[in-house]
Design a protein around this motif. Structure first.
Motif, PDB file in Angstrom:
ATOM      1  N   GLN A  32       0.165 -54.779   4.935  1.00 12.29           N
ATOM      2  CA  GLN A  32       1.173 -53.100   4.024  1.00 12.29           C
ATOM      3  C   GLN A  32       0.538 -53.607   3.004  1.00 12.29           C
ATOM      4  N   VAL A  33       0.768 -55.095   2.731  1.00 14.46           N
ATOM      5  CA  VAL A  33       0.099 -55.535   0.849  1.00 14.46           C
ATOM      6  C   VAL A  33      -1.762 -54.977   0.631  1.00 14.46           C
ATOM      7  N   THR A  34      -2.212 -54.930   1.566  1.00 13.25           N
ATOM      8  CA  THR A  34      -3.606 -54.550   1.583  1.00 13.25           C
ATOM      9  C   THR A  34      -3.472 -52.736   1.502  1.00 13.25           C
ATOM     10  N   ILE A  35      -2.338 -51.905   2.291  1.00 12.99           N
ATOM     11  CA  ILE A  35      -1.830 -50.792   2.006  1.00 12.99           C
ATOM     12  C   ILE A  35      -1.811 -50.632   0.581  1.00 12.99           C
ATOM     13  N   TRP A  36      -0.935 -51.409   0.255  1.00 11.78           N
ATOM     14  CA  TRP A  36      -0.409 -51.629  -1.357  1.00 11.78           C
ATOM     15  C   TRP A  36      -1.307 -51.233  -1.975  1.00 11.78           C
ATOM     16  N   ARG A  37      -2.465 -52.266  -2.190  1.00 13.24           N
ATOM     17  CA  ARG A  37      -3.285 -52.411  -2.898  1.00 13.24           C
ATOM     18  C   ARG A  37      -4.378 -51.333  -2.971  1.00 13.24           C
ATOM     19  N   ARG A  38      -4.595 -50.735  -1.776  1.00 12.45           N
ATOM     20  CA  ARG A  38      -4.980 -49.406  -2.662  1.00 12.45           C
ATOM     21  C   ARG A  38      -4.161 -47.783  -2.333  1.00 12.45           C
ATOM     22  N   ASN A  57       7.660 -47.740   1.407  1.00 14.50           N
ATOM     23  CA  ASN A  57       7.541 -46.550   2.841  1.00 14.50           C
ATOM     24  C   ASN A  57       6.264 -46.605   3.426  1.00 14.50           C
ATOM     25  N   TYR A  58       5.874 -45.639   2.258  1.00 17.03           N
ATOM     26  CA  TYR A  58       4.567 -44.845   2.298  1.00 17.03           C
ATOM     27  C   TYR A  58       3.428 -46.416   3.536  1.00 17.03           C
ATOM     28  N   CYS A  59       3.489 -47.667   2.595  1.00 13.09           N
ATOM     29  CA  CYS A  59       2.721 -48.458   3.168  1.00 13.09           C
ATOM     30  C   CYS A  59       3.423 -49.695   4.817  1.00 13.09           C
ATOM     31  N   VAL A  60       4.456 -49.200   4.671  1.00 13.07           N
ATOM     32  CA  VAL A  60       5.604 -49.880   6.185  1.00 13.07           C
ATOM     33  C   VAL A  60       4.719 -49.206   6.989  1.00 13.07           C
ATOM     34  N   LEU A  61       4.951 -47.808   6.910  1.00 10.79           N
ATOM     35  CA  LEU A  61       5.163 -46.410   7.769  1.00 10.79           C
ATOM     36  C   LEU A  61       3.462 -46.513   8.316  1.00 10.79           C
ATOM     37  N   GLN A  62       2.622 -46.721   7.454  1.00  7.10           N
ATOM     38  CA  GLN A  62       1.127 -46.658   7.251  1.00  7.10           C
ATOM     39  C   GLN A  62       0.957 -47.770   8.097  1.00  7.10           C
ATOM     40  N   VAL A 101       4.082 -40.046   7.822  1.00 11.27           N
ATOM     41  CA  VAL A 101       3.091 -40.773   6.473  1.00 11.27           C
ATOM     42  C   VAL A 101       2.790 -39.477   5.846  1.00 11.27           C
ATOM     43  N   HIS A 102       2.804 -38.652   6.160  1.00  9.56           N
ATOM     44  CA  HIS A 102       1.394 -36.781   5.555  1.00  9.56           C
ATOM     45  C   HIS A 102       2.508 -36.496   4.926  1.00  9.56           C
ATOM     46  N   LEU A 103       4.030 -36.871   5.313  1.00  8.37           N
ATOM     47  CA  LEU A 103       5.064 -36.094   4.002  1.00  8.37           C
ATOM     48  C   LEU A 103       5.143 -36.837   2.774  1.00  8.37           C
TER      49      LEU A 103
END
Length: 139
Positions: A32-38, A57-62, A101-103
């Motif tokens: 989730q942190v990696t997604i957050w940074r991206r 929320n996006y990072c958690v769901l992704q 995630v799309h929304l």
């Protein structure tokens, strides 16, 4: 000629883009942190404090979506329950996560169409986040 005081044009700090990359919440997993940074990097110059919860929320769901897709590689889209073949509940969860995630991503400007609407379409040839691709098994 109009008279009077000009309206305030400055927005509250909550709605002002933040300088630099915001730190991820402490409760996020490594993925989730990696997604957050991206995401935070791609939103640099647009990310505000008002976006913080939506980005989280996006990072958690992704991350959940990535984890479920990994499980589906071994379990498949169909399972046998009580002697009957049916759609894997993980597949239904995956589909719901894709929609969510799309929304959220669209509301944050993370899709090409959303970026075009806000006038920040990415340039061709942008560098790929190799750390992220390694974590999801795509590199």
């Amino acid at each position: 000629m109009l008279e009077g005081r000009a309206p305030e044009t400055a927005l509250d700090d909550e709605f002002q883009p933040q300088g630099g990359l915001p730190l991820p919440p402490d409760d996020l997993t490594e993925l989730q942190v990696t997604i957050w940074r991206r995401v935070a990097t791609s939103m640099q110059g647009f990310l505000t404090l008002a976006d913080y919860d939506a980005v989280r929320n996006y990072c958690v769901l992704q991350a959940h979506l990535i984890e479920i897709e990994e499980k589906l590689k071994t379990t498949g889209n169909l399972v046998t329950m009580n002697g009957r073949t049916t759609t894997n509940p993980l597949f239904r969860m995956r589909n719901q996560l894709v929609q969510n995630v799309h929304l959220i991503g669209s509301s944050l400007g993370l899709s090409p169409a959303a970026r075009a609407r806000i006038g920040s379409a990415e340039k061709d040839g942008e560098a790929v986040d190799l750390e992220y691709l390694k974590l999801i098994g795509a590199a």
